[in-house]
Motif scaffolding. Structure first.
Motif, mmCIF file in Angstrom:
data_model
loop_
_atom_site.group_PDB
_atom_site.id
_atom_site.type_symbol
_atom_site.label_atom_id
_atom_site.label_comp_id
_atom_site.label_asym_id
_atom_site.label_seq_id
_atom_site.Cartn_x
_atom_site.Cartn_y
_atom_site.Cartn_z
ATOM 1 N N PHE A 338 32.238 123.541 19.787
ATOM 2 C CA PHE A 338 32.774 123.712 21.131
ATOM 3 C C PHE A 338 33.657 122.528 21.513
ATOM 4 O O PHE A 338 33.382 121.384 21.150
ATOM 5 N N SER A 342 36.026 125.242 25.920
ATOM 6 C CA SER A 342 35.370 126.432 25.373
ATOM 7 C C SER A 342 33.901 126.485 25.786
ATOM 8 O O SER A 342 33.355 127.568 26.027
ATOM 9 N N ALA A 343 33.246 125.324 25.865
ATOM 10 C CA ALA A 343 31.851 125.307 26.324
ATOM 11 C C ALA A 343 31.763 125.740 27.783
ATOM 12 O O ALA A 343 30.869 126.494 28.170
#
Length: 567
Positions: A338, A342-343
């Motif tokens: 990640f 994206s996390a």
């Protein structure tokens, strides 16, 4: 009436505002991409439009109720990420998402089905090119050993009892580099002519389920051997959680045989993202509801030193090994490759729940600005003309005191622009034409604060007070009026933001930001400047502050009172 607390230290208050500006622009120039430009909305810079086609397991058309529910969830995800200026509309049987900029990946991420299941890992291996059987690098199936009818990878299988050994000089076949017996993958039969798109999609999903969700070990072997992680997955978001699943990891580096789901993503109470400082990686932190917490504790107790997989839309996001169990408390984290963005996207997706439908991208295109830079220039020109008109009015009515008002307006504008740039980086806020209108109106309301303050000073001077004593008393009276007005404006902005949609939200947001900043400028800039001016003999001159007529009225009233008292 004594001066308000803090007005006796004008230089200190001005210093606080200068420090605030320094912090804002230090963040602008030394963090992020170091660009001092604000993000523009779709109407000013264009964007990316992604058309999503719903896929139903039975191939029927999606219901309008399901589409509306999907639209609401995606809009919640948009708001959760702070992607201002985005649009989510229903177009027939499709959803159309438009986001500012040219990154279509962001729009696709918003449409993730987000069906999360936690499954035990029965087997894992690396994919092979061309659909070859996987090599012997995976985890053994449940029980710690391979099935009795399956040769152990890397070892030759002893001949069965009664079998004829190979003749002298004959070459013994080398052991096959696969965990299952060699079987040719089934040859897909071409669909019969005349199938509609919905029927073809339903057939693809049904075929994928029959192959990859079979309980037959032989079929599972074939599915593992035939799995190609580079191709689009027709099963995305449509897998049956009650059955085993053969699937790939999201990055395509592993092929998994997974057991039936043990925990449903609906049991997630909250999802957040953060940086694990000990392992220097970004993670998604999950908190389960009570039933999910019990299931998680039981699962980790059963699979100590084994792997469990977090499966999102039929792909394995993460498959960590359970180090100790059972894990109590109902909290866990998903780790993987990640980034911070994206996390945050995954946490936001899981937090707002799964979509009632699965979607595939049928079209992605770049759209041009609906209004363009000419409209941006026109809006900025209108704001500049309005600002100049306000300054001219202040100079005409309040003489040199109008310069103090102009300085306060400029200070407010500089701070607002820096905040807009930072909000664009931190929460994805984009400035559209409606937002510019909110900024202009907000700065205009700042001018109203000056007018109220100046008129309160006039009221005090009509009572016979000097300019020096009228300023702190006028401030004491003006701030109550200004705070009441700003509170009403802020409440209206919040209500409008919560109830409105589309570009009206941008208008409400910028109006609310400028309203809050107006109060800060009023206390840290305008009031201190006038306090300093009240102590200066130069600013006390009627020809400079324009208050000569007010002072004349005060003298006439004083003379009238004296005559009445003498009678």
């Amino acid at each position: 009436m004594p001066p308000s607390q803090g007005s006796a230290h004008p230089f200190r208050l001005l210093g606080v505002y200068a420090a605030l500006l320094a912090v804002i622009y230090a963040l602008v120039f030394f963090t992020g991409d170091h660009s001092p430009s604000a993000k523009l909305g779709i109407d000013l810079q264009g964007g990316t439009r992604v058309t999503l086609t719903a896929r139903t397991p039975d191939g029927n058309k999606p219901s309008q109720e399901s589409l509306k529910k999907a639209q609401e969830i995606i809009e919640s995800r948009v708001n959760g990420l702070g992607v201002s200026g985005s649009e989510v509309v229903i177009d027939g049987d499709n959803l159309v998402i438009t986001v500012p900029g040219e990154d279509s990946q962001q729009a696709r991420a918003l449409a993730t089905t987000a069906k999360l299941y936690i499954r035990p890992v029965l087997f894992a291996t690396e994919p092979q090119a061309g659909g070859a059987a996987p090599p012997a690098t995976g985890t053994a199936p449940p029980g710690g050993t391979a099935p009795t009818e399956t040769p152990v990878p890397g070892e030759s299988t002893p001949p069965a009892e009664g079998a004829t050994p190979p003749a002298d000089g004959a070459t013994t076949p080398a052991p096959q580099s696969r965990v299952f017996p060699a079987q040719a993958p089934p040859t897909p039969t071409p669909p019969p002519g005349g199938l509609t798109t919905q029927q073809q999609q339903a057939k693809e999903i049904a075929d994928a389920k029959a192959l990859r969700q079979s309980t037959d070990q032989q079929v599972q072997q074939v599915a593992l051997a035939a799995m190609d992680c580079t191709k689009p997955d027709p099963l995305t978001g449509n897998d049956d959680p009650a059955l085993p699943l053969v699937t790939c990891s999201q990055d395509g580096t592993e092929v998994f045989l997974l057991g039936p789901s043990r925990i449903d993503g609906q049991e997630i109470a909250d999802a957040t993202s953060g940086l694990n400082s000990q392992q220097a990686r970004h993670e998604v932190n999950l908190e389960f509801k009570s039933a999910g917490a019990d299931a998680w504790s039981k699962l980790t107790g059963e699979y100590v030193n084994k792997r469990v997989a977090f499966v999102l839309d039929s792909k394995v996001v993460s498959a960590p090994q359970v180090q100790q169990g059972p894990q109590l408390g109902g909290r866990t984290s998903i780790s993987g490759s990640f980034t911070a963005d994206s996390a945050a996207e995954l946490a936001n997706t899981l937090k707002y729940g799964s979509l009632p439908l699965s979607f595939q991208t049928s079209e992605a295109e770049t759209v041009s600005a609906t209004l363009g830079l000419s409209s941006l220039k026109a809006g900025l020109l209108a704001g500049a003309v309005g600002l100049i008109a306000v300054l001219l009015y202040c100079l005409l009515v309040y003489r040199m005191l109008g310069l103090l008002a102009g300085f306060s307006l400029i200070a407010a504008g500089v701070a607002v622009y820096g905040i807009i740039v930072l909000l664009g980086r931190w929460i994805g806020f984009t400035l559209d034409l409606a937002g510019i209108a909110g900024l202009i109106i907000g700065i205009g309301l700042t001018a109203d604060s000056f007018v109220v303050f100046f008129e309160r000073i006039k009221d005090e001077m009509r009572e016979g007070r000097s300019f020096r004593s009228a300023v702190p008393r006028g401030w004491q009276r003006a701030q109550r009026t200004n705070l009441s007005g700003k509170t009403v404006s802020l409440i209206a902005s919040v209500v409008l933001y919560l109830l409105a949609a589309g570009q009206v939200k941008g208008f409400a947001f910028t109006l609310g930001v400028t309203t809050v900043l107006d109060v800060i400028v009023l206390y840290l800039v305008t009031a201190p400047l006038l306090m300093l001016a009240s102590r200066s003999p130069f600013w006390a001159k009627p020809s400079v502050n324009g208050l000569g007529s007010v002072q004349q009225i005060a003298r006439e009233r004083g003379q009238a009172r004296s005559k009445e008292m003498s009678r």
